[in-house]
Design an enzyme around this catalytic site. Structure first.
Site, PDB file in Angstrom:
ATOM      1  N   PRO A 130      36.024 -23.525  21.999  1.00  0.00           N
ATOM      2  CA  PRO A 130      36.332 -22.770  23.191  1.00  0.00           C
ATOM      3  C   PRO A 130      35.597 -21.450  23.284  1.00  0.00           C
ATOM      4  O   PRO A 130      35.787 -20.572  22.467  1.00  0.00           O
ATOM      5  CB  PRO A 130      37.831 -22.506  23.029  1.00  0.00           C
ATOM      6  CG  PRO A 130      38.186 -22.921  21.631  1.00  0.00           C
ATOM      7  CD  PRO A 130      36.932 -23.236  20.918  1.00  0.00           C
ATOM      8  N   GLU A 131      34.755 -21.352  24.267  1.00  0.00           N
ATOM      9  CA  GLU A 131      34.228 -20.048  24.651  1.00  0.00           C
ATOM     10  C   GLU A 131      34.949 -19.699  25.945  1.00  0.00           C
ATOM     11  O   GLU A 131      35.819 -20.447  26.386  1.00  0.00           O
ATOM     12  CB  GLU A 131      32.707 -20.122  24.831  1.00  0.00           C
ATOM     13  CG  GLU A 131      32.011 -20.619  23.570  1.00  0.00           C
ATOM     14  CD  GLU A 131      30.494 -20.647  23.672  1.00  0.00           C
ATOM     15  OE1 GLU A 131      29.928 -19.801  24.389  1.00  0.00           O
ATOM     16  OE2 GLU A 131      29.868 -21.508  23.043  1.00  0.00           O
ATOM     17  N   ARG A 136      41.157 -27.211  12.012  1.00  0.00           N
ATOM     18  CA  ARG A 136      40.598 -26.202  11.101  1.00  0.00           C
ATOM     19  C   ARG A 136      41.490 -24.971  10.931  1.00  0.00           C
ATOM     20  O   ARG A 136      41.262 -24.151  10.064  1.00  0.00           O
ATOM     21  CB  ARG A 136      39.210 -25.784  11.597  1.00  0.00           C
ATOM     22  CG  ARG A 136      38.216 -26.887  11.426  1.00  0.00           C
ATOM     23  CD  ARG A 136      36.885 -26.525  12.001  1.00  0.00           C
ATOM     24  NE  ARG A 136      36.139 -25.613  11.150  1.00  0.00           N
ATOM     25  CZ  ARG A 136      34.922 -25.174  11.430  1.00  0.00           C
ATOM     26  NH1 ARG A 136      34.336 -25.550  12.536  1.00  0.00           N
ATOM     27  NH2 ARG A 136      34.307 -24.363  10.610  1.00  0.00           N
ATOM     28  N   LYS A 157      19.645  -0.460  18.548  1.00  0.00           N
ATOM     29  CA  LYS A 157      20.116  -1.556  17.715  1.00  0.00           C
ATOM     30  C   LYS A 157      18.960  -2.391  17.188  1.00  0.00           C
ATOM     31  O   LYS A 157      18.103  -2.828  17.937  1.00  0.00           O
ATOM     32  CB  LYS A 157      21.078  -2.446  18.515  1.00  0.00           C
ATOM     33  CG  LYS A 157      22.327  -1.719  19.007  1.00  0.00           C
ATOM     34  CD  LYS A 157      23.254  -1.382  17.850  1.00  0.00           C
ATOM     35  CE  LYS A 157      24.651  -0.993  18.318  1.00  0.00           C
ATOM     36  NZ  LYS A 157      24.708   0.308  18.993  1.00  0.00           N
TER      37      LYS A 157
END
Length: 287
Positions: free
Chosen positions: A2-3, A124, A166
């Site tokens: 699931p995103e 999981r 970054k």
DNA sequence: AAGAGGCCCTGATAGC
DNA sequence: TGCTATCAGGGCCTCT
């Protein structure tokens, strides 16, 4: 699985089904999810009336009338299923996501309503449930997360500022929920393909135009995925029409060695591990 | 502060 | 057939 888009689909079907309903009973079969199910879990939830279901990032939020909340995260393998309560438990084909055949081995949590239950299954056990006492604590719970791609806060100024110094690859930042929340490993690759940005480009080296593209295509890809019901990969044979269709739209994800789908590109899709996750990109048009 | 790496866990699949 | 290794859509923690 699931995103953000998949979680949104689950949220929508949950909202249709359990909004305004009262929780009759909770059964916890396995308390050892990602975080331990607290001792007061069953008592806390019993007799709660559900005002609505909402979502932030990849979190599903049950909103109760007493202004408390229960948040659900599906982790990597969590699914929620609808089950009729009476007679011999017969599974409807209204599975919220993935298979309508309910696996029995990892049904960790059951929430019973008047005539039906919802079951949380998670092989999981990377998913979790959390109880939140009030609105203040809810916003505190999410305070470490960056804006969703749809948010007005996810704008050019924010992105440029954040990535300015970054040194990590841009792919890592799309997965970094502190930068932008809701994108996961599949959509990160898909977004960068549409942007024509190499996933191994250092974030600080993105120019203004590329930052704009990231913002634009993040919204576009996630919205399209939601419209198509999310992505169902590792499909089972028994999937119903309820499954998502966005997996048919993948341009790079799981397309290693195949030809690039950009109309005038002769490139091939490559796979590389970036920040411990498979990353797919075209070796030509994402230079 | 930022980045690298490890860890949580089971199941499917590939290779020998 | 049966073993082992690798990989899977996430996120948190620690160490440097």
């Amino acid at each position: 699985m699931p995103e953000l888009p998949e979680v949104e689909i689950v949220k929508q079907s949950l909202d249709k089904k359990i909004r305004f309903k009262k929780i009759k009973r909770i059964i916890v079969r396995n308390r050892n999810l990602r975080s331990k199910i607290p001792k007061n879990f069953e008592i806390f939830l019993k007799n709660k009336n559900i005002k609505k279901i909402s979502r932030f990032s990849k979190y599903i939020i049950l909103n109760f009338y007493d202004d408390s909340f229960c948040i659900i995260h599906l982790g990597m393998s969590g699914t929620i299923h609808l089950v009729k309560n009476y007679k011999k438990k017969k599974f409807t084909n209204l599975s919220f996501y993935q298979s309508p055949i309910l696996p029995s081995k990892h049904n960790h949590i059951e929430i019973q309503f008047q005539n039906f239950s919802i079951i949380y299954n998670d092989p999981r056990r990377f998913g979790f449930f959390e109880l939140i006492k009030n609105k203040k604590k809810l916003s505190k719970r999410f305070s470490h997360l960056g804006p969703e791609p749809f948010s007005k806060l996810f704008n050019l100024n924010y992105v440029q500022h954040y990535l300015k110094s970054k040194k990590k690859y841009i792919k890592s930042f799309l997965l970094d929920q502190k930068f932008v929340s809701g994108i996961g490993n599949i959509y990160a690759s898909e977004i960068l393909f549409l942007c024509k940005i190499n996933p191994q480009k250092k974030a600080q080296n993105l120019n203004q135009d590329e930052c704009k593209k990231i913002i634009y295509f993040s919204k576009l890809v996630l919205k399209k995925a939601i419209r198509l019901g999310g992505s169902s990969i590792r499909d089972f044979k028994n999937v119903s029409g309820k499954n998502g269709l966005f997996q048919n739209e993948f341009k790079v994800y799981q397309r290693e060695h195949l030809k690039c789908l950009k109309y005038d590109c002769q490139g091939k899709i490559k796979k590389k591990i970036i920040s411990k996750r498979s990353t797919f990109f075209c070796n030509k048009c994402q230079n």
